[in-house]
Design an enzyme around this catalytic site. Sequence first.
Site, PDB file in Angstrom:
ATOM      1  N   THR A 147      10.851  20.732  38.946  1.00 31.60           N
ATOM      2  CA  THR A 147       9.895  21.089  37.903  1.00 31.60           C
ATOM      3  C   THR A 147      10.659  21.337  36.607  1.00 31.60           C
ATOM      4  OG1 THR A 147       8.396  22.082  39.519  1.00 31.60           O
ATOM      5  CG2 THR A 147       8.113  22.730  37.215  1.00 31.60           C
ATOM      6  N   ALA A 151      -9.145  37.577  45.171  1.00 27.59           N
ATOM      7  CA  ALA A 151      -8.533  38.716  44.489  1.00 27.59           C
ATOM      8  C   ALA A 151      -7.448  39.312  45.376  1.00 27.59           C
ATOM      9  CB  ALA A 151      -9.591  39.766  44.178  1.00 27.59           C
ATOM     10  N   ASN A 163       0.075  24.189  37.855  1.00 30.93           N
ATOM     11  CA  ASN A 163       0.443  25.548  38.260  1.00 30.93           C
ATOM     12  C   ASN A 163      -0.133  26.602  37.330  1.00 30.93           C
ATOM     13  OD1 ASN A 163       1.783  24.684  40.492  1.00 30.93           O
ATOM     14  ND2 ASN A 163       3.842  25.063  39.727  1.00 30.93           N
ATOM     15  N   CYS A 190       7.302  29.387  41.941  1.00 34.77           N
ATOM     16  CA  CYS A 190       6.680  28.409  41.035  1.00 34.77           C
ATOM     17  C   CYS A 190       5.838  29.035  39.936  1.00 34.77           C
ATOM     18  CB  CYS A 190       5.835  27.424  41.840  1.00 34.77           C
ATOM     19  SG  CYS A 190       6.785  26.391  42.966  1.00 34.77           S
ATOM     20  N   GLU A 225       4.296  26.211  49.594  1.00 32.71           N
ATOM     21  CA  GLU A 225       5.151  26.813  50.605  1.00 32.71           C
ATOM     22  C   GLU A 225       4.291  27.237  51.791  1.00 32.71           C
ATOM     23  OE1 GLU A 225       8.337  29.479  49.582  1.00 32.71           O
ATOM     24  OE2 GLU A 225       8.105  28.988  47.454  1.00 32.71           O
ATOM     25  N   LYS A 262       7.583  31.438  37.089  1.00 34.82           N
ATOM     26  CA  LYS A 262       8.535  30.783  36.189  1.00 34.82           C
ATOM     27  C   LYS A 262       7.883  29.635  35.422  1.00 34.82           C
ATOM     28  CE  LYS A 262      10.830  27.319  39.159  1.00 34.82           C
ATOM     29  NZ  LYS A 262      10.555  26.158  38.295  1.00 34.82           N
ATOM     30  N   VAL A 285      12.320  22.049  47.792  1.00 34.39           N
ATOM     31  CA  VAL A 285      11.762  20.735  47.452  1.00 34.39           C
ATOM     32  C   VAL A 285      12.640  19.611  47.979  1.00 34.39           C
ATOM     33  CG1 VAL A 285      11.146  19.187  45.553  1.00 34.39           C
ATOM     34  CG2 VAL A 285      10.562  21.612  45.428  1.00 34.39           C
ATOM     35  N   PHE A 312       4.098  18.684  44.365  1.00 36.64           N
ATOM     36  CA  PHE A 312       2.930  19.554  44.452  1.00 36.64           C
ATOM     37  C   PHE A 312       2.852  20.121  45.873  1.00 36.64           C
ATOM     38  CE2 PHE A 312       1.974  16.450  41.123  1.00 36.64           C
ATOM     39  CZ  PHE A 312       1.613  17.272  40.078  1.00 36.64           C
ATOM     40  N   ARG A 368      10.827  35.788  46.267  1.00 39.91           N
ATOM     41  CA  ARG A 368      10.913  35.700  44.808  1.00 39.91           C
ATOM     42  C   ARG A 368       9.602  36.152  44.164  1.00 39.91           C
ATOM     43  NH1 ARG A 368      13.434  29.691  44.550  1.00 39.91           N
ATOM     44  NH2 ARG A 368      12.113  29.556  46.423  1.00 39.91           N
TER      45      ARG A 368
END
Length: 455
Positions: free
Chosen positions: A121, A258, A214, A266, A158, A269, A11, A155, A336
Site C-alpha cells: 500500500t 459499533a 480503506n 491498515c 486479516e 496508517k 501481504v 484487498f 498493531r
Amino acid sequence: MKISVIGTGYVGLVSGACFADVGNNVLCLDINASKIQMLKDGQIPIHEPGLDSMVIANAGAGRLHFSTSYDDAVAHADVIFLAVGTPPDEDGSADLTHILEAARQIGQRIDKPIVIVDKSTVPVGTADLVRQAVKGEIDKRGAQVAFTVVSNPEFLKEGAAINDFMRPDRIVVGSDDQEATTLMRQLYAPFSRNHEKLVVMDVRSAELTKYAANAMLATRISFMNELANLAELLGADIEAVRQGIGMDPRIGSQFLYAGMGYGGSCFPKDVKALVKTAGGHGQQLHILEATERVNDLQKNVLYRKVCRFFDGEANLRGKTIALWGLSFKPNTDDMREAPSLVLIRALFAAGARVVAYDPVASTEALRVLNAEHGEGKCAEFLTIAASAEEAVRGADVLVLVTEWKEFRSPDWKSLAQTLKHRAVFDGRNIYDPHTVAAAGLAYEGIGRAVQARAQ
C-alpha cells in the site's frame, strides 16, 4: 509463470503462497534471515488461518521457495511483486524507504525485460518513484533493460486473507503498458474463472483506489461509533439502528458494527497517509480527519464505562479486570493499534490489575507491553491467562475486547458466581443484554438502549 515476491510479511507471504497454489513457481525473498529460516523449516511467522498448510504443501511440491538473495530473486522472475512494509513516518506519511531500496536492488541486477508490481500500500505517485529508482541503477551500469512498473493493490482482510486472494471480489491493476496488462490478466486468470474480476485503470488511480477503500471503511466504523454514543444519550439501541439502515441496499450491512474503534496495520496508517498526501497538495480532508479523531476517542469508551461503574477512576486501584481478547480483530495475532492496548494502558495507570486471555495473540501482546514497560514492571499489573475461564477467576469484572468465536456463548451463571462485582462490559455488542442480566450480571455495551442490571 516465474514470480518473485519481495517481502514475506502478511501481504507478501499470502500472495506468494496463493500464486504457488495455482501452479506458479514462486520465490519469496526477505532480508530477515531468521524469518526465511523459519519458513524453510515449515514455521509461519504470522497467524493467518490456512496459511501454514498452504505454505508447507507448496514448498513441499517445489513451487514455493524462500531466499535472502536478491540475485536469486531477480534471476528467477518474469514478474516481481514488491510487498515490503510501508509503515507510517513520524508525520503520518507512508515511509517508502524499504520499497525504494527494493527497487534499487532490482535495478542493480535486472538484465532482461521484467514487470515490477507494487503490491504494498503506497501513496499516489510511488510507481513513478519506483520507476526512477530502478532506472537510476540501470543507468549507473550503462545498461539498457526494458521494464514496466504496475500497481496492483491488495484487498486482503486479516483472518480471511486466503479466501480473499483465492476468491477476490475485484482485482485492481494500474497499468499504462498493454503487454504488462496482458501479463497481469494471465497471472490472475485462475482467480477470475467465474466472471471477469480484473479492473484495469491508470497507475495513479489504482494507487488511490486502495487508500479510498480503506478510508471509506474506516469512516463507516467511526460514523457508527458516533451514532452509538448518541444512541446511549437518546435511549436508543444502536444494534436495532444498524439492522434498520443496513437493509437499505444503498448502504449495505458491512462495517456498521459499533465497538471500540478500528486498529490493525491498515486503517490507521492508511487514513493518516491519505490525510498527509492531501495536505501536501494543499487540501484538507475534513471527513477523514474527523474519522481519526472519533476513532482515537472511541478506544477509551470501555475505560470510561468501567470508571463510571466503579464511581470514578480512583476506585479502580487494586481492582482486577478480566479481558477477553487482545488482538485488534479475531483470527489474527496482530496487535498493531489494537484497542486493547489503549484500555490496558489506562487500567495500568489507574492502578488496576489486568488478567487477559486471547486464543493466539497473548505472546505478541506481552512482547509489545514488555517493550513499553519492562518485563518486571509489566508482570506487576498484567497476567496472561491460559484460558477464558482462568482469566475471570478472582476478577472483579469482565471486559470483552475481541469477538473471538469461543467467547460468544459463555456460561453466564458461572460468570455470575465468579465475578466479584458481577458485571460484563461488551466492547463488541455480541451479547444479548437481557440474557446477561437474567443470569444476575450487570451489562454494558456500546450504544445499547438498555444498560441491563442484574436481576
